[in-house]
Motif scaffolding. Sequence first.
Motif, PDB file in Angstrom:
ATOM      1  N   GLN A 215       0.829  -1.215   0.000  1.00 48.65           N
ATOM      2  CA  GLN A 215       0.000   0.000   0.000  1.00 48.65           C
ATOM      3  C   GLN A 215       0.867   1.272   0.000  1.00 48.65           C
ATOM      4  N   LEU A 216       1.943   1.239   0.763  1.00 51.51           N
ATOM      5  CA  LEU A 216       2.837   2.397   0.859  1.00 51.51           C
ATOM      6  C   LEU A 216       3.584   2.616  -0.460  1.00 51.51           C
ATOM      7  N   LEU A 217       4.119   1.527  -1.008  1.00 52.16           N
ATOM      8  CA  LEU A 217       4.861   1.662  -2.270  1.00 52.16           C
ATOM      9  C   LEU A 217       3.938   2.035  -3.418  1.00 52.16           C
ATOM     10  N   GLU A 218       2.705   1.532  -3.396  1.00 52.66           N
ATOM     11  CA  GLU A 218       1.774   1.889  -4.477  1.00 52.66           C
ATOM     12  C   GLU A 218       1.504   3.390  -4.465  1.00 52.66           C
ATOM     13  N   CYS A 234      17.534  -0.123  -5.947  1.00 50.05           N
ATOM     14  CA  CYS A 234      18.861  -0.743  -5.838  1.00 50.05           C
ATOM     15  C   CYS A 234      19.037  -1.553  -4.549  1.00 50.05           C
ATOM     16  N   PHE A 235      18.019  -1.602  -3.686  1.00 48.36           N
ATOM     17  CA  PHE A 235      18.024  -2.486  -2.502  1.00 48.36           C
ATOM     18  C   PHE A 235      16.655  -3.181  -2.496  1.00 48.36           C
ATOM     19  N   LEU A 236      16.476  -4.097  -3.425  1.00 51.82           N
ATOM     20  CA  LEU A 236      15.136  -4.597  -3.751  1.00 51.82           C
ATOM     21  C   LEU A 236      14.491  -5.430  -2.655  1.00 51.82           C
ATOM     22  N   GLY A 237      15.303  -6.122  -1.829  1.00 52.40           N
ATOM     23  CA  GLY A 237      14.724  -7.005  -0.812  1.00 52.40           C
ATOM     24  C   GLY A 237      13.784  -8.007  -1.457  1.00 52.40           C
ATOM     25  N   THR A 238      12.541  -8.064  -0.956  1.00 49.77           N
ATOM     26  CA  THR A 238      11.570  -9.039  -1.472  1.00 49.77           C
ATOM     27  C   THR A 238      10.750  -8.492  -2.648  1.00 49.77           C
ATOM     28  N   GLY A 239      11.146  -7.337  -3.172  1.00 53.08           N
ATOM     29  CA  GLY A 239      10.548  -6.875  -4.429  1.00 53.08           C
ATOM     30  C   GLY A 239       9.278  -6.043  -4.285  1.00 53.08           C
ATOM     31  N   THR A 240       9.098  -5.365  -3.147  1.00 47.87           N
ATOM     32  CA  THR A 240       7.851  -4.606  -2.952  1.00 47.87           C
ATOM     33  C   THR A 240       7.723  -3.469  -3.976  1.00 47.87           C
ATOM     34  N   THR A 241       8.811  -2.766  -4.243  1.00 45.97           N
ATOM     35  CA  THR A 241       8.746  -1.665  -5.234  1.00 45.97           C
ATOM     36  C   THR A 241       8.364  -2.223  -6.605  1.00 45.97           C
ATOM     37  N   ALA A 242       8.960  -3.355  -6.968  1.00 42.57           N
ATOM     38  CA  ALA A 242       8.688  -3.952  -8.277  1.00 42.57           C
ATOM     39  C   ALA A 242       7.228  -4.414  -8.360  1.00 42.57           C
ATOM     40  N   ALA A 243       6.707  -4.972  -7.260  1.00 44.68           N
ATOM     41  CA  ALA A 243       5.312  -5.430  -7.250  1.00 44.68           C
ATOM     42  C   ALA A 243       4.374  -4.243  -7.470  1.00 44.68           C
ATOM     43  N   ALA A 244       4.648  -3.134  -6.767  1.00 38.39           N
ATOM     44  CA  ALA A 244       3.792  -1.946  -6.908  1.00 38.39           C
ATOM     45  C   ALA A 244       3.913  -1.374  -8.323  1.00 38.39           C
ATOM     46  N   THR A 246       4.652  -2.930 -11.110  1.00 34.62           N
ATOM     47  CA  THR A 246       3.951  -3.804 -12.058  1.00 34.62           C
ATOM     48  C   THR A 246       2.446  -3.562 -11.999  1.00 34.62           C
ATOM     49  N   GLN A 247       1.921  -3.482 -10.766  1.00 39.26           N
ATOM     50  CA  GLN A 247       0.480  -3.235 -10.584  1.00 39.26           C
ATOM     51  C   GLN A 247       0.027  -1.976 -11.312  1.00 39.26           C
ATOM     52  N   LEU A 248       0.920  -0.976 -11.341  1.00 34.66           N
ATOM     53  CA  LEU A 248       0.525   0.341 -11.841  1.00 34.66           C
ATOM     54  C   LEU A 248       1.048   0.647 -13.250  1.00 34.66           C
ATOM     55  N   GLY A 249       1.534  -0.391 -13.948  1.00 32.45           N
ATOM     56  CA  GLY A 249       1.948  -0.207 -15.346  1.00 32.45           C
ATOM     57  C   GLY A 249       3.240   0.574 -15.505  1.00 32.45           C
ATOM     58  N   ARG A 250       4.111   0.520 -14.507  1.00 37.46           N
ATOM     59  CA  ARG A 250       5.453   1.110 -14.637  1.00 37.46           C
ATOM     60  C   ARG A 250       6.449  -0.030 -14.849  1.00 37.46           C
ATOM     61  N   ARG A 251       7.613   0.302 -15.416  1.00 37.89           N
ATOM     62  CA  ARG A 251       8.667  -0.703 -15.555  1.00 37.89           C
ATOM     63  C   ARG A 251       9.639  -0.559 -14.391  1.00 37.89           C
ATOM     64  N   TRP A 252      10.362  -1.616 -14.080  1.00 38.24           N
ATOM     65  CA  TRP A 252      11.265  -1.571 -12.922  1.00 38.24           C
ATOM     66  C   TRP A 252      12.526  -2.366 -13.190  1.00 38.24           C
ATOM     67  N   VAL A 253      13.573  -2.019 -12.447  1.00 43.35           N
ATOM     68  CA  VAL A 253      14.823  -2.786 -12.423  1.00 43.35           C
ATOM     69  C   VAL A 253      15.231  -2.870 -10.957  1.00 43.35           C
ATOM     70  N   GLY A 254      15.614  -4.065 -10.507  1.00 46.91           N
ATOM     71  CA  GLY A 254      16.002  -4.233  -9.101  1.00 46.91           C
ATOM     72  C   GLY A 254      17.413  -4.760  -8.962  1.00 46.91           C
ATOM     73  N   ILE A 255      18.041  -4.419  -7.832  1.00 53.41           N
ATOM     74  CA  ILE A 255      19.344  -5.010  -7.473  1.00 53.41           C
ATOM     75  C   ILE A 255      19.216  -5.518  -6.045  1.00 53.41           C
ATOM     76  N   GLU A 256      19.706  -6.721  -5.797  1.00 58.31           N
ATOM     77  CA  GLU A 256      19.670  -7.279  -4.442  1.00 58.31           C
ATOM     78  C   GLU A 256      20.869  -8.218  -4.287  1.00 58.31           C
TER      79      GLU A 256
END
Length: 273
Positions: A215-218, A234-244, A246-256
């Motif tokens: 909810q916060l990342l969205e 760049c500190f993706l952890g379990t991918g919360t930013t990427a999940a949000a 994707t939900q909102l039609g943005r592209r993402w790149v993660g590093i962990e």
Amino acid sequence: MSERRVRPRLRPSAEERADAGAAETARPGTIYPGDCVEVMRTWPDASFDACITDPPYNMSRRKGLKWAFSSHVTMDEQWDRFSNDDYFEFTRRWLLEVCRVVRANGNILVFGSFHNIYVIGFVLEHVLGRRVLQQITWFKPNAQPNITGRLPTESTEYIIWACNNTPEHAGKWTFDYARSKEIGGGKQLRNLWQIPCTPRSERRLGSHPSQKPVQLLERIVRLWTKPEDVILDCFLGTGTTAAAATQLGRRWVGIERDAGYIEIARKRLGAGA
Ligand SMILES: C[S@@+](CC[C@H](N)C(=O)[O-])C[C@H]1O[C@@H](n2cnc3c(N)ncnc32)[C@H](O)[C@@H]1O
């Protein structure tokens, strides 16, 4: 008592300059394993529209504290433990790379607690010369109690927002004001947000000690980026930013760096959560 001096390095080192001109393009939808500074150094300048990230807070104790009335244990993670000087240098190095790989005037939003937020703000504003625009305070109504009983319950975290440019040239940053008013119930959205801690349902595929609620990342992704933007975490952890994203039609790149967290992130993103 001996006086400790922090001597910020205002310019990239020779080693850092030698990396300029890196040309491997970051692929959206990819989790890059490894140290974020090393990975970012392989990418060209201005690869991303925004960076939304949640770095180590440097709050871990040598031994996690627990108490009889709750299953909560304080943070005890090797990746979250630095000396104060090492933490300053770590912060300077990764933010220097973030400022290089995010486009001019792109948004940079960084999570922190009272343990590290002053260092993040100092590095962004005074060492790297970026325009810090604001800070959001995230209030957690269901925060864990204070185990020592000697302090108020720590129930807030912060998100520093900077525009990737100098104070003189910063402008045209992305912020969806109309949408923010909708979230504020027709009034201007305040920078104090009450959102509960990460629910169990978001930890069902594996959890992380500092996993953030979707909810916060969205809310952040919705207001500070546009559809199709490419967001770096760049500190993706379990991918919360990427999940949000994707939900909102943005592209993402993660590093962990941690293989276990990458595994959880892959499962979550594969399951659409
Ligand atoms: C605060 S957590 C991020 C949690 C994330 N927001 C979530 O919701 O799951 C920080 C993450 O950074 C990772 N990390 C620490 N140092 C790193 C480094 N130098 N490069 C890449 N990842 C790193 C840790 O393994 C940890 O998972």
